[in-house]
Design a protein around this motif. Sequence first.
Motif, PDB file in Angstrom:
ATOM      1  N   LEU B 180       0.862  -1.123   0.101  1.00 29.88           N
ATOM      2  CA  LEU B 180       0.097  -0.173   0.131  1.00 29.88           C
ATOM      3  C   LEU B 180       0.776   1.440   0.100  1.00 29.88           C
ATOM      4  N   ARG B 181       2.149   1.042   0.534  1.00 29.88           N
ATOM      5  CA  ARG B 181       3.048   2.358   0.490  1.00 29.88           C
ATOM      6  C   ARG B 181       3.183   2.708  -1.015  1.00 29.88           C
ATOM      7  N   GLU B 182       2.789   1.987  -2.033  1.00 29.00           N
ATOM      8  CA  GLU B 182       3.263   2.663  -3.360  1.00 29.00           C
ATOM      9  C   GLU B 182       1.916   2.962  -4.053  1.00 29.00           C
ATOM     10  N   GLU B 183       0.921   3.122  -3.274  1.00 27.05           N
ATOM     11  CA  GLU B 183      -0.496   3.306  -3.785  1.00 27.05           C
ATOM     12  C   GLU B 183      -0.988   4.843  -3.381  1.00 27.05           C
ATOM     13  N   VAL B 184      -1.685   5.410  -4.415  1.00 21.47           N
ATOM     14  CA  VAL B 184      -2.272   6.844  -4.202  1.00 21.47           C
ATOM     15  C   VAL B 184      -3.815   6.326  -3.725  1.00 21.47           C
ATOM     16  N   PHE B 185      -4.056   7.177  -2.591  1.00 23.44           N
ATOM     17  CA  PHE B 185      -5.413   6.847  -2.010  1.00 23.44           C
ATOM     18  C   PHE B 185      -6.316   8.397  -2.077  1.00 23.44           C
ATOM     19  N   MET B 186      -7.381   8.199  -2.376  1.00 25.17           N
ATOM     20  CA  MET B 186      -8.359   9.333  -2.540  1.00 25.17           C
ATOM     21  C   MET B 186      -9.379   9.409  -1.652  1.00 25.17           C
ATOM     22  N   LEU B 187      -9.771  10.414  -0.762  1.00 24.60           N
ATOM     23  CA  LEU B 187     -10.937  10.253   0.021  1.00 24.60           C
ATOM     24  C   LEU B 187     -11.879  11.378  -0.606  1.00 24.60           C
ATOM     25  N   LEU B 188     -12.948  10.941  -1.072  1.00 21.35           N
ATOM     26  CA  LEU B 188     -14.036  11.442  -1.921  1.00 21.35           C
ATOM     27  C   LEU B 188     -15.363  11.769  -0.905  1.00 21.35           C
ATOM     28  N   GLY B 189     -15.504  13.226  -0.594  1.00 23.14           N
ATOM     29  CA  GLY B 189     -16.592  13.208   0.394  1.00 23.14           C
ATOM     30  C   GLY B 189     -15.865  13.240   1.566  1.00 23.14           C
ATOM     31  N   ALA B 190     -16.910  13.516   2.685  1.00 18.41           N
ATOM     32  CA  ALA B 190     -16.307  13.463   4.060  1.00 18.41           C
ATOM     33  C   ALA B 190     -17.413  12.777   5.188  1.00 18.41           C
ATOM     34  N   GLY B 191     -17.841  11.866   4.673  1.00 18.05           N
ATOM     35  CA  GLY B 191     -18.625  11.147   5.585  1.00 18.05           C
ATOM     36  C   GLY B 191     -17.914  10.732   6.706  1.00 18.05           C
ATOM     37  N   GLU B 192     -18.558  10.502   7.857  1.00 20.61           N
ATOM     38  CA  GLU B 192     -17.984  10.082   9.195  1.00 20.61           C
ATOM     39  C   GLU B 192     -17.351   8.460   8.948  1.00 20.61           C
ATOM     40  N   MET B 193     -18.298   7.601   8.658  1.00 19.61           N
ATOM     41  CA  MET B 193     -17.656   6.380   8.447  1.00 19.61           C
ATOM     42  C   MET B 193     -16.506   6.225   7.607  1.00 19.61           C
ATOM     43  N   ALA B 194     -16.525   7.130   6.193  1.00 18.75           N
ATOM     44  CA  ALA B 194     -15.450   7.081   5.152  1.00 18.75           C
ATOM     45  C   ALA B 194     -14.214   7.514   5.776  1.00 18.75           C
ATOM     46  N   GLU B 195     -14.348   8.633   6.596  1.00 17.84           N
ATOM     47  CA  GLU B 195     -13.202   9.068   7.239  1.00 17.84           C
ATOM     48  C   GLU B 195     -12.546   8.209   8.283  1.00 17.84           C
ATOM     49  N   LEU B 196     -13.500   7.235   9.108  1.00 21.56           N
ATOM     50  CA  LEU B 196     -12.794   6.521   9.730  1.00 21.56           C
ATOM     51  C   LEU B 196     -12.000   5.275   9.070  1.00 21.56           C
ATOM     52  N   ALA B 197     -12.615   4.971   7.800  1.00 18.60           N
ATOM     53  CA  ALA B 197     -12.291   3.818   7.033  1.00 18.60           C
ATOM     54  C   ALA B 197     -10.809   4.510   6.404  1.00 18.60           C
ATOM     55  N   ALA B 198     -10.649   5.734   5.989  1.00 22.77           N
ATOM     56  CA  ALA B 198      -9.766   6.320   5.574  1.00 22.77           C
ATOM     57  C   ALA B 198      -8.619   6.475   6.505  1.00 22.77           C
ATOM     58  N   ARG B 199      -8.910   6.648   7.882  1.00 22.94           N
ATOM     59  CA  ARG B 199      -7.787   6.822   8.706  1.00 22.94           C
ATOM     60  C   ARG B 199      -7.067   5.504   9.053  1.00 22.94           C
ATOM     61  N   HIS B 200      -7.808   4.222   8.869  1.00 17.99           N
ATOM     62  CA  HIS B 200      -7.380   2.821   9.025  1.00 17.99           C
ATOM     63  C   HIS B 200      -6.507   2.603   7.797  1.00 17.99           C
ATOM     64  N   LEU B 201      -6.999   3.136   6.603  1.00 22.62           N
ATOM     65  CA  LEU B 201      -6.023   3.063   5.392  1.00 22.62           C
ATOM     66  C   LEU B 201      -4.451   3.786   5.551  1.00 22.62           C
ATOM     67  N   VAL B 202      -4.998   5.142   5.892  1.00 25.09           N
ATOM     68  CA  VAL B 202      -3.742   5.993   6.039  1.00 25.09           C
ATOM     69  C   VAL B 202      -2.829   5.323   7.148  1.00 25.09           C
ATOM     70  N   ASN B 203      -3.088   4.890   8.270  1.00 24.22           N
ATOM     71  CA  ASN B 203      -2.549   4.354   9.116  1.00 24.22           C
ATOM     72  C   ASN B 203      -1.686   3.087   8.604  1.00 24.22           C
ATOM     73  N   SER B 204      -2.190   2.243   7.813  1.00 30.29           N
ATOM     74  CA  SER B 204      -1.384   1.123   7.167  1.00 30.29           C
ATOM     75  C   SER B 204      -0.407   1.840   6.090  1.00 30.29           C
ATOM     76  N   GLY B 205      -0.325   2.895   5.930  1.00 27.25           N
ATOM     77  CA  GLY B 205       0.671   3.770   5.110  1.00 27.25           C
ATOM     78  C   GLY B 205       0.227   3.576   3.602  1.00 27.25           C
ATOM     79  N   VAL B 206      -0.033   4.729   2.953  1.00 26.91           N
ATOM     80  CA  VAL B 206      -0.010   4.754   1.664  1.00 26.91           C
ATOM     81  C   VAL B 206       1.031   6.100   1.095  1.00 26.91           C
ATOM     82  N   LYS B 207       1.050   6.091  -0.206  1.00 26.57           N
ATOM     83  CA  LYS B 207       2.113   6.756  -0.656  1.00 26.57           C
ATOM     84  C   LYS B 207       1.777   8.392  -0.577  1.00 26.57           C
ATOM     85  N   GLU B 208       0.436   8.489  -1.081  1.00 26.99           N
ATOM     86  CA  GLU B 208      -0.191  10.057  -1.534  1.00 26.99           C
ATOM     87  C   GLU B 208      -1.347   9.831  -0.866  1.00 26.99           C
TER      88      GLU B 208
END
Lengths: 270, 424
Positions: B180-208
């Motif tokens: 995942l450290r080589e992948e680019v991640f996009m959060l589209l919108g700002a729903g609460e659950m999306a934010e939580l999921a995004a946080r988990h993903l970001v914590n496992s490390g993404v490139k951008e």
Amino acid sequence: MTLLFELTLTFYFISTILGIVELIKGSSATARGLIIFSSIGFLLHTIHVLFRFFESGYIPVTSMHEAASFFSWSMVFLFFIVEYRYKIGLLGAFVMPLIFIMMLSSSIYPREIKPLSPVLQSYWLGIHTILAFTGDAAFAMACGIGIMYLLQEYFVKKKKLGSLFHRLPSLQILDEINYRLITIGFPLLTLAIITGALWAESAWGSYWQWDPKEVWSLITWLIYALVLHVRLRAGWRGKRAAILSILGFIVVIITFFGVNLLLNSLHGFV
Amino acid sequence: MSIIVIGLNHKTADIELREKLAFSDTRIPEGVQGILNLPEMREIIILSTCNRVELYLYGDSAPETPDKVKLFLSDFHSVELDRLDRSLYTHTGLDAVRHVFRVASSLDSMVLGEPQILGQVKDAYNRALSMKSTGLMLNKLMKKAASVAKRVRTETKIAENAVSISYAAVELAKKIFQDLREEVFMLLGAGEMAELAARHLVNSGVKEIVVSNRTHERGCSLADEFCGRAVKFEDFKHELINTDIIICSTGAPEYVLRLKDMEGVMKERRNKPVFLIDISVPRNIDPKINNLDNVYLYDVDDLQNVVDSNLHERQREAEKADEIIDEEVAVFDKWCQSLDAVPTIIALRKMADKIKKEEMKKLSSKLNGVNEGDMKSIECAVTGIINKLIHPPTVALKESDEDRDLMISALTRLYGLNGKEPVD
């Protein structure tokens, strides 16, 4: 010598069974067992190949029995390399059956060592066949990896995330290994065809005679050339690349068995 | 004397009662001291988490003991005894051992197999150690509980698969992409659950990290939070060409990403795989997109199904775990029984030591003019003889399971070891 061969066959058979059990039950004990048994099998197999080499004086690929045995030897060899490099625990479960069937087919052919016809006695024999078999073995591994890719792709796409999904590696790495193996196999096949032509010239006086084996090798070459071409040009990766690499290996098998058995060929071992 | 567990958890008590009974860090010493003041109690550990309050005790196993502890708890926390009584469970002996093993292995947890509980158990034990409120029995119990929990974790798949939607998304991403450290991640919108999921993903490390939101200001502040880059909502489709993982929850009433858009994107990407997670309801991404090659689209229901089947899988693994625990309880039982022999072994050793001392005294008065070195050698030889004589019966007492009682009484009578010393 017969005993060595039967023992090898038995060890490959046990590895195959362990692979199937591993696929279904997923225990690390069977995965380790597969590596141990196939390693012992490979060791015995190597001794067997060396024995035949010293007895006849040339690389043992001059009868169907020897060729099939040598083919499966090359596959095990490449399997170990891929396993060592990428540590895909499940790969053995997918390629051991292939290796075992190849070895089993070797066992049904007559085993005596026949003298090689003088025209074929040349250093080209070793070079040409080693190139061809290593290339084919790389294609065999690509086929195994391709099957794994298709399975994992199916799980992710259809959202069926069972135990096998968790044990299979990521789609990306499978695709990468598949590509890597074909980029290894393709130049080897190319060189095998070139050395084959040179050898044919020195033995029969002509580079290319549209012999069935030659034609089918050309078809194999074209398929893998296509695989590489569409990947680089059109970004055909993943599923399509996996399907093509499985198709490619089927053609390899046709070239190996079909042509020798069904069609009259200069490559026949008669 | 036996091990006793008295406590309540999320299954037997509602949150209100659990709150009342919880021991804050500052009050634990007080509670420990209170229990140890009961004459029946020798050792205690207090485990207090948000889902359970449990006392691990070693003491008198008389039937009225638990009531005394309950009375203490009722006083200590000012909760009516009646109400407490309905929610508290009591386990004694091997049942108590099994309960502690199950708690530490997370088989008794609200989310089966969740990993925090073992750490909480260890913390409770360390606190008890610093207060010196444990002894032989509870020390052994806690050490064993930790090793049982480890065994359960390695030999079963109880903690293996994700049991929350956001972890399920990360798990899937790791089966599509190798790193995942080589992948680019996009959060589209700002729903609460999306934010939580995004946080988990970001914590496992993404490139951008790229954030795009309909109100750009909110998008910018989110981007700051994630150390990412904000993109105007009108431009997000263009950004998809370089994006590998997308979590989407915009709250828009219609699809913001359609099949045709995605076809174009995939062509531009030269079929590099994309993982789309649509958490919004109604859905924001056309489900047909999943039919494209190298595109993987999951919506909330898909992820929930993954979680459900993983939970189901954990329940099956829990059965295997209980078998392991049965085995370990039996081992613990064997150890407890071997303790029965300890007083006899001590008595035997004391007797031998006494004999040695007496005989050495007699000898030294008889032998005059022996130098100190020689005396030392004689003493060594005597000690050796005694040890060799005592060793076989000691081993036999420790290791025999079936006829231990018989051997203890035989030995006691043969050597006249009447005064049984207590275990300490």
